[in-house]
Structure formats: structure tokens, C-alpha cells
Design a protein around this motif. Structure first.
Motif, PDB file in Angstrom:
ATOM      1  N   PRO A 236       0.809  -1.236   0.000  1.00  0.00           N
ATOM      2  CA  PRO A 236       0.000   0.000   0.000  1.00  0.00           C
ATOM      3  C   PRO A 236       0.839   1.282   0.000  1.00  0.00           C
ATOM      4  N   VAL A 237       2.102   1.202   0.429  1.00  0.00           N
ATOM      5  CA  VAL A 237       2.910   2.425   0.458  1.00  0.00           C
ATOM      6  C   VAL A 237       3.137   2.943  -0.962  1.00  0.00           C
ATOM      7  N   GLY A 238       3.194   2.032  -1.934  1.00  0.00           N
ATOM      8  CA  GLY A 238       3.328   2.455  -3.324  1.00  0.00           C
ATOM      9  C   GLY A 238       2.137   3.281  -3.766  1.00  0.00           C
ATOM     10  N   TYR A 239       0.947   2.842  -3.390  1.00  0.00           N
ATOM     11  CA  TYR A 239      -0.264   3.590  -3.765  1.00  0.00           C
ATOM     12  C   TYR A 239      -0.355   4.908  -3.006  1.00  0.00           C
ATOM     13  N   PHE A 240       0.025   4.912  -1.737  1.00  0.00           N
ATOM     14  CA  PHE A 240       0.008   6.162  -0.972  1.00  0.00           C
ATOM     15  C   PHE A 240       0.928   7.200  -1.625  1.00  0.00           C
ATOM     16  N   LEU A 241       2.152   6.794  -1.965  1.00  0.00           N
ATOM     17  CA  LEU A 241       3.116   7.737  -2.540  1.00  0.00           C
ATOM     18  C   LEU A 241       2.683   8.194  -3.935  1.00  0.00           C
ATOM     19  N   ARG A 242       2.104   7.299  -4.716  1.00  0.00           N
ATOM     20  CA  ARG A 242       1.636   7.682  -6.060  1.00  0.00           C
ATOM     21  C   ARG A 242       0.463   8.663  -5.963  1.00  0.00           C
ATOM     22  N   ALA A 243      -0.438   8.412  -5.016  1.00  0.00           N
ATOM     23  CA  ALA A 243      -1.563   9.332  -4.810  1.00  0.00           C
ATOM     24  C   ALA A 243      -1.050  10.702  -4.367  1.00  0.00           C
ATOM     25  N   LYS A 244      -0.080  10.688  -3.473  1.00  0.00           N
ATOM     26  CA  LYS A 244       0.507  11.939  -2.960  1.00  0.00           C
ATOM     27  C   LYS A 244       1.130  12.743  -4.113  1.00  0.00           C
ATOM     28  N   LEU A 245       1.858  12.059  -4.988  1.00  0.00           N
ATOM     29  CA  LEU A 245       2.484  12.735  -6.130  1.00  0.00           C
ATOM     30  C   LEU A 245       1.435  13.302  -7.083  1.00  0.00           C
ATOM     31  N   PHE A 246       0.380  12.521  -7.341  1.00  0.00           N
ATOM     32  CA  PHE A 246      -0.651  12.947  -8.293  1.00  0.00           C
ATOM     33  C   PHE A 246      -1.334  14.237  -7.840  1.00  0.00           C
ATOM     34  N   PHE A 247      -1.768  14.263  -6.578  1.00  0.00           N
ATOM     35  CA  PHE A 247      -2.513  15.438  -6.107  1.00  0.00           C
ATOM     36  C   PHE A 247      -1.587  16.611  -5.795  1.00  0.00           C
ATOM     37  N   ALA A 248      -0.321  16.311  -5.415  1.00  0.00           N
ATOM     38  CA  ALA A 248       0.637  17.399  -5.166  1.00  0.00           C
ATOM     39  C   ALA A 248       0.886  18.201  -6.440  1.00  0.00           C
ATOM     40  N   LYS A 249       0.936  17.495  -7.569  1.00  0.00           N
ATOM     41  CA  LYS A 249       1.186  18.159  -8.862  1.00  0.00           C
ATOM     42  C   LYS A 249       0.090  19.183  -9.153  1.00  0.00           C
ATOM     43  N   LYS A 250      -1.132  18.881  -8.728  1.00  0.00           N
ATOM     44  CA  LYS A 250      -2.268  19.784  -8.960  1.00  0.00           C
ATOM     45  C   LYS A 250      -2.233  21.000  -8.022  1.00  0.00           C
TER      46      LYS A 250
END
Length: 629
Positions: free
Chosen positions: A551-565
Motif C-alpha cells: 500500500p505504500v506504493g499507492y500512498f506515494l503515487r496518490a501523494k504525487l498525483f494530487f501534489a502536482k495539482k
């Protein structure tokens, strides 16, 4: 390369062999070169010539012979490599015995680095040109993907091009020999427990699509497609004949992987036209012979969605202790359907566990036997996210003329009703935050159970659970929905929820599976403990606190996606966070004798002796973060 570099004890035993055992010390983790390289990595820095491995090399040629003979007995290129080792070792035998460890290591390093270079050249440019960290993770693809003595996958249609064949070492007849993906080593590496639908399709994007192993990924997708039954993909595959259709999520991970295949592979949409040989064209039939009933993959996809919209309800075959020694009778009843009011895929009951958090109680003494620790019945948040992702994709495909169906006809209250994918997609969009967001406003009209709210500013773990308080538990599963269906989330709310998850759930290597403020949280998993504690006995807390890596992979990917916005500054800070977290995974990979990332750790990243030492989905999801970066 899987045979040359890896293969753990259970995999080797299938072929009548095993890993080399050093008297008075230990066995190597792998029979392949990595087993030795991991030990020499500890010996070299201090020139530890007193190590039992060095002593074994000085005392005789057993290990030298093991390395070459193991390969000579194979066919083709592996035998050639074995003969090359044999020729090199013939020179080595003339050396003074005290020099043998040093020169044996030199020969191994030469062969090992050459093998790695050749492996990475076979992979995608992302891997071939990638960092050492990317290389370490991509090696998980070689470590986990192999062909055993017995075919692990059911047969693929003979109409599909490029399927590998061999002469069976058992029957002497021609048979398919497709690569299958082990869930984890050493516990899930061979036999009936090697292949799991859920694990395979959570790991497939990272270990096979991103690494460029497209034809092998296609074969796995099509092999599992052939096992569809009741509109579900099995979790335990058992070559199809011993499959268990007891999970609600594997079919959605499978569908997500088909979507990923069409998006990542050149001309990937061609897979939709590939022929699937159906093992169970009807729910109650005996297994069909390969080629007896065939249909294109797009029809199998349509059937999975049709069955969910109609409603799935059945009892597992051979229900009882023969297939599950712990489950209560009610647990063998499988239900999955689409809630017409919300569009959510919902199902399960309090006596079974249809998602990845699937620990079943085993202790008579603590009286938790037959009770799931985490039933997650109702609509699990990641299944809602995955289904939204799939339905949106099908709408897009149909608009491009690449998918022949725009919805399904179902029978409701005696009349036939057409449900379009476009309508279902919109319904999910409208329902999600209304039902899953836990507002900070105590008077929010959408909040049905304000008395059960424990953490505010988060997304529920499920909707409609038989124990309503379970909906409100903080777990990391909502981050999966964020990655596969980010359109469901409002930016401000998503960022707030990710902040809570970072503060409360992010561990050293993994994510806590439960909020540490929850009354049943326990971060240490001990499957051997049997006491009177209902919440702990026989590892009942498997998903109630221990820190799982995938799940840490999904947490970090989600964090990157919304941070970009949120702009450059926020994104830059998030990249720093991600790199800091991943540096710990890099260190672990460098030091691990298994050259892998574990299934889980205990609290604060402590080693858990009951965990797989290297797990497919752990390696896969961390590699996906690097791919996103």
C-alpha cells in the motif's frame, strides 16, 4: 535467467533439487547465483576468509560442482552456461586451496554481472536506462516469474500467437510453459500456493508491464480469463481445477490490468480480440478441455460486468473443512452485486473476507475461530475505485470503437432493463464523496452515523458494512482508489486525507493497516501465538496494524498525483518526501540476502519472522512510484 539467478528451495525441490547447504552454517537463499552473491556481499567488505562458505570452498569442490552441474543438467543455453562454469572451474581446481574462495568469487562476479546486463537489455528502456534502484526492483520480475516442473497456469487458446511450448518432463508430451508470477518467497513459490489472482494482478503492472514483459503479461491475463466463473476471477488459482472463487476484488484487479495493458503496450487494445479458452463457460459445468469453448476477451470482460449488475450469489463448492478448516458455514456463501442506489460494487458477509485483508480467525482458545478479523463487507473503497476506473475505461473504449458493448441488459423485478456504462460511470462519480467522505462538519446531512466518526477529514474504508463502525476505521485502502480513479476525489479533501494517512499510517517501509488510535490496533504479527486474546491469538491482527509494504506504493503515487495539482512548491516538497521514504526501501534491498522487499513488517519497520522475505506486490508498487517520478 530465473533459473540461473534465483529459485528458492521449494522451487528447486519441484525438480528434485534444492539450495546448497553449508555444513554448520545455513542453506543459501537461492540455488541460483544470487544465493552465493548475497553471502559474498557480506564476506568481501571485511575479507572474512573465516566464513563457513570460504571454509567449505577450501575443504572441497562440492559447491563448485553444484554450481556447474545444476545448469549442465538443464537444456539449451543454461547447459551451455553450466559447461562454461565447468571449464572455468577446471582451471580453479589447480589453484592452492587457500586461493579458491577469492577466485571462485571473481568467476561468479563476472558471470553474475554479465547475466544482469543481458537481463536489463531484454527489458524496457525505463529499466535498461534506469538507476541501480530501478534495476534492483526490476530484478523482482526475474525473481518472481518462472516456469516450474508443473504448469501453474491453465492452458491458453491455441489461436493465440507466441505462446511458449515444451516437452513435458513428466508426460513427454508437448505442453504450454507460460511464465507464472509467484506471490512471494519462500512461502508462496511452488505448487498450489504459487499463484493467486489478487497478488498476480496487483503485481503485474509493476513487474511485467513496466519492465516490458508484454507477451508474458498477456499470457497471464488470458490464462486467468479462462477461469472466470460466477463473474469472478479466482484468488487461489490451483491451475483452475482447484480454484476458489471466494474473493470480490481479484476480478477488478484483473480488469484494471487489462486496462493498463491497453494503455502501456503498443497496440495493446489488440488483447481485447484475443481468444480465451473457457474452463467454466457455465457456473456449474465440469472443467472444459482446452479449445472446447472459446470466445474473445472482450466477451469475457462483458460477462464479468453483466454478472455483477445482475447480482452474484452462490455457495462455494465442497464447502466445509475440506477447503477451509476454519471458516464457519455462512462464510462459504459468496455474494457480490451492484447497489442500484449508489452504483457501488458491494457484497460479502461478516463470516467471510473477500478483499486482500483476509485473515480468518483460527484460535479455539481465544474463540475467534471462523470469525474474519476484517470482513470488509459492504462496498470496500478500493473495489469502488477499481470499478469506477474500469467502467470509465470501457466508456472511452466504446467511443473509439474498440469495445463492442455500451452497457448490459439485466432483469429487475421481472422486466428487462438496460444499464449503460456511461450512466453507471456518472452514478459512481456522483455517489462517491457523498457516501465515503467523513466530513469535519458535525452537522453534515450526508453523515448517517455521526456517533461513529473517530477520525475526521478522511475517506471511509467501506460503505454499508454489517458492523457500521468498520466503515469509519482509518486504513490505507482509499489511496488505491485515488490512484486508479482520481476523478472521484475533490482536491482539497484528497490532500487532507493523505495528510492524515501520512501522520497516522506511514511507517518505515510500509503502511500501518489500521489507525494506531483504534482500540484493536496491534502492530506486531505473531502467527504462532495462541492465547486468550481474541484480537491477537493465531495472528488475528494480520491486517490490524502490521505495516504492509504494497500500500505504500499507492500512498506515494496518490501523494504525487494530487501534489502536482497543488503547484510547484507542494510538488517539490512531496518529491522530497517520496525520495526520503524510498531511500529506506533502497537500503533494505541492498542489504537483503533475498534481494527483495518483504510482505510486511511489524510496527516501526521491525522484522516480522512470519512474513515472506520478498513479495511480488511489494516490489511492483515501489517500482511503479519510480515510474511515476
Amino acid at each position: 535467467m530465473n533459473i540461473l539467478l534465483f529459485r528458492c528451495e521449494a522451487e528447486e525441490q519441484e525438480d528434485g533439487g534444492g539450495c546448497y547447504s553449508i555444513p554448520g552454517w545455513d542453506s543459501l537463499k537461492y540455488a541460483g547465483l544470487q544465493g552465493l552473491m548475497s553471502v559474498f556481499a557480506d564476506i568481501r567488505p571485511s575479507n572474512d576468509l573465516g566464513h563457513p562458505l570460504c571454509a567449505n570452498l577450501r575443504e572441497g569442490d562440492w559447491l563448485i560442482d553444484f554450481v556447474s552441474n545444476r545448469l549442465i543438467h538443464r537444456d539449451g543455453p543454461l547447459a551451455q552456461v553450466g559447461h562454461w562454469f565447468g571449464a572455468m572451474f577446471d582451471y580453479l581446481r589447480h589453484f592452492p586451496r587457500y586461493l579458491i574462495p577469492c577466485y571462485f568469487d571473481a568467476i561468479l562476479v563476472s558471470a553474475y554481472t554479465t547475466a544482469l546486463d543481458a537481463t536489463f537489455k531484454l527489458m524496457s528502456s525505463f529499466v535498461e536506462k534506469g538507476s541501480t534502484f530501478v534495476h534492483h526492483l526490476a530484478l523482482g520480475s526475474v525473481q518472481m516469474c518462472g516456469v516450474g516442473r508443473f504448469p501453474a497456469l491453465p492452458p491458453i487458446s491455441a489461436k493465440v500467437q507466441g505462446v511458449p511450448y515444451r516437452i513435458s518432463p513428466i508426460t513427454g508430451e508437448k505442453e504450454q510453459c507460460c511464465v507464472s508470477l509467484a506471490a512471494g518467497l519462500p512461502h508462496f513459490s511452488a505448487g498450489i500456493f504459487r499463484c493467486w489472482g489478487r497478488d498476480t494482478f496487483i503485481a503485474l503492472r509493476g513487474l511485467m508491464l513496466i519492465t516490458g514483459r508484454h507477451s508474458e503479461a498477456r499470457n497471464i491475463i488470458l490464462a486467468f480469463a479462462g477461469t472466470l466463473r460466477h463473474g469472478l476471477i479466482p484468488n487461489l488459482l490451483g491451475e483452475g481445477h482447484s480454484a476458489r472463487y471466494n474473493c470480490r476484488d481479484a476480478v477488478w484487479w484483473w480488469l484494471q490490468c487489462i486496462q493498463d495493458f491497453t494503455n502501456l503496450v503498443p497496440e495493446g487494445h489488440e488483447i481485447l480480440r484475443c481468444s480465451v479458452t473457457r474452463m467454466y463457460p457455465t457456473d456449474d459445468c465440469e472443467p472444459c478441455k482446452p479449445g472446447e469453448v472459446e470466445q474473445p476477451l472482450c466477451d469475457v470482460i462483458q460477462e464479468a460486468l453483466q454478472r455483477h449488475l445482475e447480482g452474484i450469489s452462490f455457495r462455494e463448492r465442497n464447502a466445509g473443512p475440506k477447503i477451509d478448516m476454519n471458516m464457519r458455514d455462512e462464510g462459504f456463501n459468496v455474494v457480490a452485486k451492484v447497489d442500484s442506489a449508489t452504483g457501488f460494487v458491494t457484497g460479502g458477509n461478516r463470516f467471510n473476507c473477500g478483499t486482500w485483508m483476509d485473515k480468518m480467525g483460527e484460535s479455539d482458545r481465544a474463540r475467534n475461530k471462523g470469525m474474519p478479523a476484517t470482513p470488509r463487507d459492504g462496498a470496500a473503497v478500493e473495489i469502488v475505485g477499481l470499478s469506477k476506473s474500469v467502467v470509465r475505461w470501457l466508456v472511452e473504449l466504446q467511443a473509439k470503437g474498440l469495445f463492442p458493448y455500451d452497457g448490459v441488459k439485466v432483469h429487475r423485478d421481472g422486466t428487462e432493463v438496460f444499464i449503460s456504462y456511461s450512466e453507471w460511470n456518472q452514478q459512481l462519480q456522483q455517489s462517491f464523496e457523498t457516501q465515503f467522505w467523513v466530513s469535519e462538519d458535525p452537522h453534515d446531512p450526508n453523515e448517517k452515523h455521526p456517533d461513529l466518526v473517530h477520525k475526521k477529514g478522511i475517506y471511509k474504508d467501506s460503505y454499508g458494512a454489517s458492523s457500521p463502525w468498520c466503515d469509519y476505521q482509518l486504513r490505507p485502502n482509499f489511496t488505491i482508489a485515488m490512484v486508479v480513479a482520481p476523478e472521484l476525489f475533490t482536491l482539497g479533501r484528497a490532500w487532507k486525507a493523505l495528510g492524515v494517512a501520512e501522520k497516522k499510517l506511514l511507517g518505515l517501509l510500509g503502511m500501518k493497516t489500521l489507525d494506531p488510535d483504534d482500540m484493536v490496533y496491534c502492530g506486531v504479527y505473531d502467527n504462532a501465538l495462541d492465547n486468550d486474546n481474541y484480537n491477537l491469538a493465531k495472528g488475528f491482527n494480520y491486517h490490524q496494524g502490521p505495516e504492509w509494504l504494497w500500500p505504500v506504493g499507492y500512498f506515494l503515487r496518490a501523494k504525487l498525483f494530487f501534489a502536482k495539482k497543488l503547484g510547484e512548491e507542494t510538488y517539490s516538497k512531496t518529491v522530497t518526501l517520496v525520495k526520503n521514504v524510498l531511500s529506506r526501501h533502497y537500503t533494505h534491498l541492498e542489504r537483503s540476502p533475498w534481494k527483495g522487499l518483504p510482505e510486511l513488517t511489524n510496527e516501526q519497520g521491525q522484522h516480522c519472522p512470519f512474513s515472506c522475505e520478498t513479495q511480488a506486490w511489494s516490489l511492483a508498487t515501489v517500482l511503479e512510484v519510480l515510474y511515476d517520478l
